[in-house]
Design an enzyme around this catalytic site. Sequence first.
Site, mmCIF file in Angstrom:
data_model
loop_
_atom_site.group_PDB
_atom_site.id
_atom_site.type_symbol
_atom_site.label_atom_id
_atom_site.label_comp_id
_atom_site.label_asym_id
_atom_site.label_seq_id
_atom_site.Cartn_x
_atom_site.Cartn_y
_atom_site.Cartn_z
ATOM 1 N N PRO A 205 0.831 -1.202 0.000
ATOM 2 C CA PRO A 205 0.000 0.000 0.000
ATOM 3 C C PRO A 205 0.866 1.253 0.000
ATOM 4 O O PRO A 205 1.804 1.364 0.789
ATOM 5 C CB PRO A 205 -0.769 -0.117 1.323
ATOM 6 C CG PRO A 205 0.068 -0.986 2.195
ATOM 7 C CD PRO A 205 0.780 -1.933 1.285
ATOM 8 N N VAL A 206 0.581 2.158 -0.901
ATOM 9 C CA VAL A 206 1.335 3.409 -0.994
ATOM 10 C C VAL A 206 0.334 4.544 -1.162
ATOM 11 O O VAL A 206 -0.511 4.505 -2.062
ATOM 12 C CB VAL A 206 2.325 3.358 -2.188
ATOM 13 C CG1 VAL A 206 2.891 4.739 -2.474
ATOM 14 C CG2 VAL A 206 3.458 2.367 -1.903
ATOM 15 N N GLY A 207 0.431 5.542 -0.292
ATOM 16 C CA GLY A 207 -0.501 6.667 -0.335
ATOM 17 C C GLY A 207 -0.230 7.574 -1.521
ATOM 18 O O GLY A 207 0.902 7.646 -2.022
ATOM 19 N N SER B 46 -4.136 1.727 -0.686
ATOM 20 C CA SER B 46 -3.932 2.432 0.586
ATOM 21 C C SER B 46 -5.195 3.170 1.021
ATOM 22 O O SER B 46 -5.976 3.630 0.191
ATOM 23 C CB SER B 46 -2.786 3.435 0.404
ATOM 24 O OG SER B 46 -2.798 4.404 1.419
ATOM 25 N N SER C 256 7.909 -5.444 8.698
ATOM 26 C CA SER C 256 8.098 -4.174 7.986
ATOM 27 C C SER C 256 8.456 -3.075 8.955
ATOM 28 O O SER C 256 7.957 -3.035 10.081
ATOM 29 C CB SER C 256 6.774 -3.812 7.283
ATOM 30 O OG SER C 256 6.814 -2.508 6.738
ATOM 31 N N HIS D 206 8.017 -0.042 7.609
ATOM 32 C CA HIS D 206 7.355 0.987 6.804
ATOM 33 C C HIS D 206 8.354 1.621 5.823
ATOM 34 O O HIS D 206 8.291 2.806 5.518
ATOM 35 C CB HIS D 206 6.768 2.064 7.721
ATOM 36 C CG HIS D 206 5.464 2.643 7.235
ATOM 37 N ND1 HIS D 206 4.248 2.273 7.748
ATOM 38 C CD2 HIS D 206 5.174 3.573 6.282
ATOM 39 C CE1 HIS D 206 3.281 2.962 7.150
ATOM 40 N NE2 HIS D 206 3.821 3.750 6.242
ATOM 41 N N ILE E 134 13.473 -4.020 -0.570
ATOM 42 C CA ILE E 134 13.553 -4.992 -1.674
ATOM 43 C C ILE E 134 13.637 -4.231 -2.997
ATOM 44 O O ILE E 134 12.728 -3.477 -3.341
ATOM 45 C CB ILE E 134 12.325 -5.936 -1.646
ATOM 46 C CG1 ILE E 134 12.311 -6.716 -0.335
ATOM 47 C CG2 ILE E 134 12.328 -6.864 -2.853
ATOM 48 C CD1 ILE E 134 11.024 -7.472 -0.067
ATOM 49 N N ARG F 272 8.764 1.086 -2.857
ATOM 50 C CA ARG F 272 9.352 2.076 -3.764
ATOM 51 C C ARG F 272 9.652 1.520 -5.155
ATOM 52 O O ARG F 272 9.544 2.245 -6.145
ATOM 53 C CB ARG F 272 10.633 2.648 -3.145
ATOM 54 C CG ARG F 272 10.367 3.474 -1.896
ATOM 55 C CD ARG F 272 11.649 4.021 -1.317
ATOM 56 N NE ARG F 272 11.448 4.776 -0.100
ATOM 57 C CZ ARG F 272 11.295 4.236 1.111
ATOM 58 N NH1 ARG F 272 11.306 2.917 1.269
ATOM 59 N NH2 ARG F 272 11.137 5.011 2.163
HETATM 60 C C1 FNR Z 1 4.357 3.897 1.959
HETATM 61 N N1 FNR Z 1 3.955 2.904 2.863
HETATM 62 C C2 FNR Z 1 2.641 2.853 3.267
HETATM 63 N N2 FNR Z 1 2.210 1.827 4.063
HETATM 64 C C3 FNR Z 1 0.914 1.726 4.437
HETATM 65 O O1 FNR Z 1 0.558 0.785 5.140
HETATM 66 N N3 FNR Z 1 0.012 2.677 3.995
HETATM 67 C C4 FNR Z 1 0.360 3.735 3.207
HETATM 68 O O2 FNR Z 1 -0.467 4.550 2.824
HETATM 69 C C5 FNR Z 1 1.735 3.846 2.855
HETATM 70 N N4 FNR Z 1 2.161 4.905 2.089
HETATM 71 C C6 FNR Z 1 3.443 4.914 1.601
HETATM 72 C C7 FNR Z 1 3.829 5.931 0.718
HETATM 73 C C8 FNR Z 1 5.094 5.882 0.148
HETATM 74 C C9 FNR Z 1 5.476 6.943 -0.845
HETATM 75 C C10 FNR Z 1 6.001 4.844 0.479
HETATM 76 C C11 FNR Z 1 7.374 4.762 -0.144
HETATM 77 C C12 FNR Z 1 5.625 3.878 1.380
HETATM 78 C C13 FNR Z 1 4.891 1.809 3.235
HETATM 79 C C14 FNR Z 1 4.850 0.702 2.206
HETATM 80 O O3 FNR Z 1 3.633 0.011 2.235
HETATM 81 C C15 FNR Z 1 5.970 -0.339 2.429
HETATM 82 O O4 FNR Z 1 5.912 -0.822 3.752
HETATM 83 C C16 FNR Z 1 7.366 0.219 2.165
HETATM 84 O O5 FNR Z 1 7.355 1.072 1.051
HETATM 85 C C17 FNR Z 1 8.336 -0.929 1.920
HETATM 86 O O6 FNR Z 1 9.635 -0.479 1.773
HETATM 87 P P1 FNR Z 1 10.351 -0.232 0.344
HETATM 88 O O7 FNR Z 1 10.049 -1.409 -0.536
HETATM 89 O O8 FNR Z 1 9.747 1.020 -0.194
HETATM 90 O O9 FNR Z 1 11.767 -0.069 0.724
#
Ligand code: FNR
Length: 381
Positions: free
Chosen positions: A77-79, A106, A273, A275, A309, A330
Site C-alpha cells: 500500500p502506498v498513499g 492504501s 516491515s 514501513h 527490496i 518504492r
Molecule cells: C508507503 N507505505 C505505506 N504503508 C501503508 O501501510 N500505507 C500507506 O499509505 C503507505 N504509504 C506509503 C507511501 C510511500 C510513498 C512509500 C514509499 C511507502 C509503506 C509501504 O507500504 C511499504 O511498507 C514500504 O514502502 C516498503 O519499503 P520499500 O520497498 O519502499 O523499501
Amino acid sequence: MIISSANDYRKAAKRRVPPFMFHYADGGSYAEHTLQRNVSDLSDIALRQRVLKDMSNVNTEIELFGEKLSMPVALAPVGALGMYARRGEVQAAQAAEKKGVPFTLSTVSICPIEEVAPAIKRPLWFQLYVLKDRGFMKNALERAKAAGCSTLVFTVDMPTPGARYRDMHSGMSGPYKEIRRVLQSMIHPFWAWDVGIHGKPHTLGNISKYVGKEIGLDDYIGWLTENFDPSISWKDLEWIREFWDGPMVIKGILDPEDAKDAVRFGADGIVVSNHGGRQLDGVLSSARALPAIADAVKGDIKILADSGIRNGLDVVRMIALGADACMLGRSFVYALGAEGGAGVENMLDIFKKEMRVAMTLTSNEKISNISRDALVDLSKL
Ligand code: FNR
C-alpha cells in the site's frame, strides 16, 4: 534512458516527477539510517551458488490466502499513488493484475476503492490505518467489502507519524509549500499534464467520500495527523474483526513477541516491515528482524516481508530468511512515476527474471524449496 532494473526506474522517476513527490517516495524518517540499512543489509546477504542440478523447471508461483500468485510478491500500500501517474492506483492495479500479483490499495489513495476495484477482475487487497475516527474505519471496511476486496492489510506501525525531514525541504510540507509545489509542477510540464495537477485539484478519494467534501494533499496530512490514534491496542483489532471476515494481515511487525501476539489474536498473516524506513529511524532492517520472527511463528501464520527490496534476488533472500511472500514499495512507485502502468508491468517482469536466475543458481526449483540453505552463513567463514 535505458531501463534494466528498479534502480534505473528510480533515476528515471527523479527526472520526471517533481522533487516534492519524488522525495516523498524516496525519503525516510530522521537521518534515514534504517532506510539505508533496509537496502544494504539485504544486499550484504550472500546467496549460496549450487550447480549441476537440472533447473529446467524453475517455477515462481505460489498460493497465498487462497489466491494464485505468479511470484511471491504483492504491491504494498502506498498513499497518493495518483500523484505519480494519472489515476495511478488504477494503472498500478491493472499492471499487477496483468502480471498475476495482488495490488494493495492504501487508505490514503487518490482514487477511491469504488474506482479501483471495478477496473480489475482480480480482487483488491485493502489497507487500513488506525484512526481515531472509528466511523471512518467502519465505513472504509464496509466499502472495501462491498467492492469485493479479498484481504485486509491492517497497518499498525503508524500510531503517530515519523518526522520526515526531506518532506520539509522538498515542499511536501513546511512553509511556502503551495508556492514551491506550483513552481515545481511548472518545471515538470509532462508530469503536471499527466497527473492533471493544473486541472482538477487532487483529492484523497477514500477520505473525501467519507467526509463528503474534497480533501486535498494539505488537508489530508492535517486530517491524518489529527486522526492517527496512539491508543491502538489488540482490543481494537477485535473490534475490526467484527466488520471483516476475510483474511487479515497485520503490517508493521518487527519483533518476535508481537508476531506471537498476532498468532494468538488469530491473524492470517503479518508483514515484517519498518514501513520502508519511514517511521522509527534506528529500528532493525526487515532483513535482520525477519529470521527471529520466522523462528517464532513460521507455519503458524503467513509471513510477508517488505522494506528495502529492490530486485528479484532480494525477494529470494527474504524467502530464504523465512518469508512466505514479499511486498514491494518504492520499486513499483519509481516505475509508476517514470512510465505509468507500463513501467510497473516491466518492473514486475524484471523482478521475475531476476528471481528465476537466483532460483536457478541456488538450485531451488520451487519457492517452497527455498530455505536458509540458499544462503551462505557468513559468520561461519
Ligand atoms: C508507503 N507505505 C505505506 N504503508 C501503508 O501501510 N500505507 C500507506 O499509505 C503507505 N504509504 C506509503 C507511501 C510511500 C510513498 C512509500 C514509499 C511507502 C509503506 C509501504 O507500504 C511499504 O511498507 C514500504 O514502502 C516498503 O519499503 P520499500 O520497498 O519502499 O523499501
